[in-house]
Design an enzyme around this catalytic site. Structure first.
Site, PDB file in Angstrom:
ATOM      1  N   LYS A 177       0.815  -1.204   0.000  1.00  0.00           N
ATOM      2  CA  LYS A 177       0.000   0.000   0.000  1.00  0.00           C
ATOM      3  C   LYS A 177       0.861   1.272   0.000  1.00  0.00           C
ATOM      4  O   LYS A 177       0.418   2.323  -0.433  1.00  0.00           O
ATOM      5  CB  LYS A 177      -0.968  -0.012   1.175  1.00  0.00           C
ATOM      6  CG  LYS A 177      -1.922  -1.204   1.080  1.00  0.00           C
ATOM      7  CD  LYS A 177      -3.233  -1.038   1.709  1.00  0.00           C
ATOM      8  CE  LYS A 177      -4.208  -2.138   1.297  1.00  0.00           C
ATOM      9  NZ  LYS A 177      -3.653  -3.509   1.248  1.00  0.00           N
TER      10      LYS A 177
HETATM   11  C1  LIG Z   1      -4.261  -4.657   0.484  1.00  0.00           C
HETATM   12  C2  LIG Z   1      -3.467  -5.898   0.359  1.00  0.00           C
HETATM   13  C3  LIG Z   1      -3.759  -6.907  -0.601  1.00  0.00           C
HETATM   14  C4  LIG Z   1      -4.947  -6.813  -1.531  1.00  0.00           C
HETATM   15  O1  LIG Z   1      -4.780  -5.832  -2.533  1.00  0.00           O
HETATM   16  P1  LIG Z   1      -6.045  -5.301  -3.322  1.00  0.00           P
HETATM   17  O2  LIG Z   1      -5.556  -4.163  -4.136  1.00  0.00           O
HETATM   18  O3  LIG Z   1      -7.024  -4.858  -2.264  1.00  0.00           O
HETATM   19  O4  LIG Z   1      -6.567  -6.428  -4.133  1.00  0.00           O
HETATM   20  C5  LIG Z   1      -2.945  -8.025  -0.661  1.00  0.00           C
HETATM   21  N1  LIG Z   1      -1.904  -8.181   0.182  1.00  0.00           N
HETATM   22  C6  LIG Z   1      -1.590  -7.252   1.107  1.00  0.00           C
HETATM   23  C7  LIG Z   1      -0.443  -7.502   2.018  1.00  0.00           C
HETATM   24  C8  LIG Z   1      -2.355  -6.078   1.230  1.00  0.00           C
HETATM   25  O5  LIG Z   1      -2.028  -5.171   2.170  1.00  0.00           O
END
Ligand SMILES: *Cc1c(COP(=O)(O)O)cnc(C)c1O
Length: 493
Positions: free
Chosen positions: A112
């Site tokens: 993120k």
């Molecule tokens: C948010 C997240 C995901 C999922 O990603 P999306 O864009 O919501 O599909 C997968 N792995 C981790 C570690 C995340 O923080």
């Protein structure tokens, strides 16, 4: 380039307006009216750039109101020594035909950061372009990772303040400590005496309170969110797929024009959708493999065209994928069907009956570009152990889900295509589950697990995680749900 809502043919807005608004007035998500096309020369050009240059070049195609100099400057400030390696998003070669795109070298050790380190700068620049002079105050209710990544992204960004609410007993010890030790002069973190839904409902109520908005207006503030459906969070993610492709070209593994598959551990469908945009722009991508854990609503949707969230909710060791409503899927449906009325109908059915079925043409269009698969928690942990033993590579639980789904697909098809796996978190972020996967027995909890995993494997832990136990705790306040608005008011006094 203008942006339109996925639910209607209503008024188009500029990119900066889409970023400021986050969500369209009709409840839909903003998408670019047309998807910019690139050719081999564009990709060849990217291959000679560093990550910052690649990010600015790709974003420039979507954000026309931003000058090249402006985007170069924003990208250079966003992807710098806040990441722990100069490549920003390095590609790790796992075997002949498989590479892992590590998206977790930022300050919170999860992918993120790739979006949230740059989105605040895109937002503040957007506000200036639209003549907004008040201070934007970001409110976030978090069940863990997003809150910390948003805090790190907005910390000390001029013209912004950020306040994060988390459920008092609803986040892990590491997550709580990550937030309680947050640095920055414009941040605040408050625990809520309730669960995540209570915190989320409380934040929504504050957003809906008109009187409170005008009170804050008088003080020179307005409220906004850093939601994952904001175009300003999705657009920066497109760049790292181009970057991975270029790294593979530069390593001599593929030639420009050769096609690769992408395999993505999926929750809200943002990460994989960014890969689809890259494909549609002209990046040579064969198919997108959508990997889920036991909350496999997307696997079923890709196979059948039926999206049905009426099913048991599983708590797994890949918690960021424990999601039954994948918001960003709406963008894909709109782009493939080109019909906002139709999408609005599906979304009405989803909020009414918790289910919708797309027509056959749309199902075929999804299947033409996507493959789906899922694995159990047990299979995920076995995959972590297997890769550590056989390849000496340590993977977190989310990435391991994708890796296992890819292995299963290859076994089923009896064929192996060159594939890049998106790796979404450092293994140290989910140290307890990873230790268990390696067969370690431990009584430790919280930050001690980070040290224990490092000691067991000899792999270095990311600094922000290994140093967590020594950091000063700044935020210990908690409030009742009913007092959340008061807490915001005091912060924005
Ligand atoms: C948010 C997240 C995901 C999922 O990603 P999306 O864009 O919501 O599909 C997968 N792995 C981790 C570690 C995340 O923080």
């Amino acid at each position: 380039m203008r942006y339109v809502s996925t639910r209607s043919t209503g008024q188009a807005v500029t990119a900066s307006q889409a970023i400021i608004r986050g969500i369209a007035p009709d409840g839909g998500l903003y998408v670019p009216e047309t998807i910019p096309a690139v050719d081999g020369d564009f990709i060849r050009g990217l291959c000679d750039m560093d990550y910052r240059g690649r990010a600015a070049a790709v974003l420039g195609l979507y954000l026309e109101e931003f000058s090249k100099e402006e985007l170069d400057q924003i990208a250079a400030a966003s992807y710098a020594d806040n990441f722990d390696c100069p490549e920003i998003a390095p590609l790790h070669q796992l075997d002949e035909n498989t590479a892992v795109l590590e998206l977790w070298h930022g300050p919170t050790s999860a992918f993120k950061d790739m979006a949230l380190q740059i989105m605040p700068r895109l937002l503040t620049a957007s506000l200036r372009k639209n003549g907004e002079e008040r201070t934007v105050s970001i409110l976030v209710a978090t069940s863990g990772d997003t809150g910390k990544a948003a805090l790190e992204g907005f910390r000390d960004v001029p013209g912004t303040k950020i306040m994060v609410f988390y459920p008092r007993d609803g986040v892990s010890q590491v997550q709580k400590l990550q937030m309680a030790t947050q640095e920055g002069a414009n941040v605040n973190v408050v625990a809520v005496d309730g669960n995540f839904d209570d915190a989320q409902t409380g934040v929504k109520k504050i957003f809906a309170d008109r009187d409170f908005a005008s009170l804050l207006d008088g003080r020179g503030y307005f409220l906004s969110s850093a939601n994952s459906i904001n175009w300003g969070r999705l657009a920066p993610q497109i760049a790292y797929y181009f970057s991975a492709y270029c790294d593979w070209v530069n390593a001599g593994r593929i030639k420009i024009g050769e096609s690769i598959d992408l395999c993505v551990p999926t929750g809200n469908f943002g990460d994989i959708l960014a890969g689809w945009y890259a494909k549609r722009m002209g990046l040579p991508v064969g198919r997108l493999i959508c990997a889920s854990n036991e909350n496999n609503v997307l696997t079923d949707f890709i196979a059948s065209g039926v999206y049905d969230k009426n099913r048991p909710f599983h708590l797994t060791s890949s918690p960021s994928m424990d999601i039954l409503v994948s918001s960003n899927l709406e963008r894909l449906l709109y782009c493939l069907a080109g019909d906002g009325e139709k999408v609005a109908g599906y979304m009405r059915a989803l909020s009414g009956e918790g289910r919708y079925q797309v027509d056959q043409a749309l199902r075929d269009a999804v299947q033409a570009e996507f493959a789906g698969g899922y694995c159990t928690d047990d299979e995920c942990k076995r995959q972590i152990g297997k890769l550590w033993r056989e390849k000496g590579y340590l993977m977190d639980t989310h990435t391991a889900v994708a890796s296992r789904v890819l292995d299963d697909l290859r076994a089923r098809e009896g064929a192996v295509r060159p594939t890049v796996i998106a790796s979404t978190a450092s293994p140290f972020k989910f140290g307890g589950a990873v230790l268990e996967a390696l067969g370690a027995v431990t009584d430790e909890t919280g930050p001690a697990l980070v040290d224990e995993l490092a000691a067991l494997t000899g792999v270095g832990a990311p600094k922000p995680l290994s140093g967590l136990g020594d950091k000063k705790v700044r935020f210990t306040e908690w409030v009742a749900v009913a007092d959340m608005e008061k807490a915001v008011s005091e912060f924005l006094a």
